[in-house]
Write a protein that holds these residues in place. Sequence first.
Motif, PDB file in Angstrom:
ATOM      1  N   GLY A 139      84.482  34.127  80.677  1.00  0.00           N
ATOM      2  CA  GLY A 139      86.050  34.082  80.555  1.00  0.00           C
ATOM      3  C   GLY A 139      86.768  35.109  79.794  1.00  0.00           C
ATOM      4  O   GLY A 139      86.725  34.619  78.522  1.00  0.00           O
ATOM      5  N   ILE A 140      87.404  36.159  80.040  1.00  0.00           N
ATOM      6  CA  ILE A 140      87.711  37.165  79.108  1.00  0.00           C
ATOM      7  C   ILE A 140      89.031  36.442  78.378  1.00  0.00           C
ATOM      8  O   ILE A 140      89.683  35.944  78.725  1.00  0.00           O
ATOM      9  CB  ILE A 140      88.343  38.606  79.862  1.00  0.00           C
ATOM     10  CG1 ILE A 140      87.177  38.875  80.383  1.00  0.00           C
ATOM     11  CG2 ILE A 140      89.428  39.519  78.975  1.00  0.00           C
ATOM     12  CD1 ILE A 140      87.577  40.199  81.363  1.00  0.00           C
TER      13      ILE A 140
ATOM     14  N   PRO B  24      85.492  29.317  73.788  1.00  0.00           N
ATOM     15  CA  PRO B  24      84.475  28.472  74.521  1.00  0.00           C
ATOM     16  C   PRO B  24      83.414  29.106  75.784  1.00  0.00           C
ATOM     17  O   PRO B  24      82.176  29.016  75.763  1.00  0.00           O
ATOM     18  CB  PRO B  24      85.032  27.269  74.839  1.00  0.00           C
ATOM     19  CG  PRO B  24      86.370  27.271  74.172  1.00  0.00           C
ATOM     20  CD  PRO B  24      86.670  28.677  73.950  1.00  0.00           C
ATOM     21  N   GLY B  25      84.093  29.605  76.377  1.00  0.00           N
ATOM     22  CA  GLY B  25      83.587  30.247  77.726  1.00  0.00           C
ATOM     23  C   GLY B  25      82.649  31.428  77.518  1.00  0.00           C
ATOM     24  O   GLY B  25      81.551  31.347  77.970  1.00  0.00           O
TER      25      GLY B  25
ATOM     26  N   SER C 139      86.057  33.511  91.017  1.00  0.00           N
ATOM     27  CA  SER C 139      86.958  32.790  89.594  1.00  0.00           C
ATOM     28  C   SER C 139      86.985  33.996  88.756  1.00  0.00           C
ATOM     29  O   SER C 139      86.116  34.240  87.849  1.00  0.00           O
ATOM     30  CB  SER C 139      85.732  31.699  89.086  1.00  0.00           C
ATOM     31  OG  SER C 139      86.523  31.384  87.919  1.00  0.00           O
ATOM     32  N   PRO C 140      88.299  34.779  88.934  1.00  0.00           N
ATOM     33  CA  PRO C 140      88.445  35.933  88.023  1.00  0.00           C
ATOM     34  C   PRO C 140      88.453  35.556  86.760  1.00  0.00           C
ATOM     35  O   PRO C 140      88.237  36.378  85.732  1.00  0.00           O
ATOM     36  CB  PRO C 140      89.707  36.441  88.550  1.00  0.00           C
ATOM     37  CG  PRO C 140      89.590  36.000  89.977  1.00  0.00           C
ATOM     38  CD  PRO C 140      89.118  34.643  90.059  1.00  0.00           C
ATOM     39  N   GLY C 141      88.836  34.384  86.277  1.00  0.00           N
ATOM     40  CA  GLY C 141      88.908  33.823  85.016  1.00  0.00           C
ATOM     41  C   GLY C 141      87.789  33.563  84.292  1.00  0.00           C
ATOM     42  O   GLY C 141      87.635  32.720  83.241  1.00  0.00           O
ATOM     43  N   GLY C 142      86.527  33.537  85.152  1.00  0.00           N
ATOM     44  CA  GLY C 142      85.081  33.271  84.526  1.00  0.00           C
ATOM     45  C   GLY C 142      85.330  31.545  84.643  1.00  0.00           C
ATOM     46  O   GLY C 142      85.447  31.047  85.174  1.00  0.00           O
ATOM     47  N   MET C 143      84.106  31.462  83.788  1.00  0.00           N
ATOM     48  CA  MET C 143      83.651  30.019  83.615  1.00  0.00           C
ATOM     49  C   MET C 143      84.853  29.069  83.057  1.00  0.00           C
ATOM     50  O   MET C 143      84.946  27.944  83.363  1.00  0.00           O
ATOM     51  CB  MET C 143      82.398  29.748  82.732  1.00  0.00           C
ATOM     52  CG  MET C 143      80.944  30.357  83.501  1.00  0.00           C
ATOM     53  SD  MET C 143      79.624  30.011  82.277  1.00  0.00           S
ATOM     54  CE  MET C 143      78.328  30.581  83.528  1.00  0.00           C
ATOM     55  N   ALA C 144      85.676  29.751  82.095  1.00  0.00           N
ATOM     56  CA  ALA C 144      86.728  29.214  81.619  1.00  0.00           C
ATOM     57  C   ALA C 144      87.700  28.871  82.673  1.00  0.00           C
ATOM     58  O   ALA C 144      88.465  27.523  82.664  1.00  0.00           O
ATOM     59  CB  ALA C 144      87.114  29.899  80.363  1.00  0.00           C
TER      60      ALA C 144
END
Length: 290
Positions: free
Chosen positions: A226-227, A231-232, A269-274
């Motif tokens: 998550g850019i 934490p991500g 999920s463009p926001g990554g895992m976060a």
Amino acid sequence: MIMLGLGAYEISVITAMGVAVIFALSLNLITGFCGQISLGHAAFYGIGAYTSALLTKAGLPIGVGLLGAVILAGLVGIIVGFASLRVRHDFLAITTMGVGFLFVGITRQLDFVGGEMGVSGIPDSGLSKAGFMLFVLLFVALTILFSLHLKRSWMGYSFDAIASDEDTARVIGLDVSRYKLAAFAMGTALAGLAGALYAHNVRFIDPESFGFVESITVLAMVVIGGIGSVPGVIFAAALLSILPLWIQFFDEYKLLLYGGLLFAMMRFSPGGMAGLARRIFPSKTRGVKS
């Protein structure tokens, strides 16, 4: 050696994971916090590794090697950062990618850094394997605390404004050039630290250890985590650094695995895992600035 129930293999895995977390957070500071895309970040990782390796082989303490790695990588980062003042987006990515290729090409040709053969016999830390693991984890903790503090500071908010809209940031009076140089200086200095720790962990380095594949690998950690999310990125760096160790089959297909994960994240999920965590647990993550 056993420590807290950990064997030699587990200690080596945790050490490698710690180095990966520092490296990924260093890129997150530039790309995630300030929005400057870098495709040659492994060059600064390599500068740190070579600097500390050569200084300690010359008989200097490891502390001097680590300090030299941080300073030199940061100084080179400032020089490269000047490029970010004149180019943006795709052009900046291409420029930093060129820096990565340039680093590999130069180290291959310089005999005093080992050329194609690299540097072997790098002195260890003088600590036990478990001691060095704790040494690395100390730097991991400091890097995490620094990242979290920076993100919540006035400088972090300024970085966020630049990443969102550089032109608007200028209009409201932010010194964009100074902040972008600061991001490159801090991010590349941390990459130099990670490289130095890597060198003393593996005790052998060569130019291919810091090539384009390594730059893409660390970028994958930042994007998948998550850019901009501390934490991500920590979770993604830890996961992607140990997957090839846990499942040997993945080692030969690492780029295929990372590419597939990148595609899946960008698609779903463009926001990554976060971002995924925020959607799944909205009540627990609401109001949390990570």
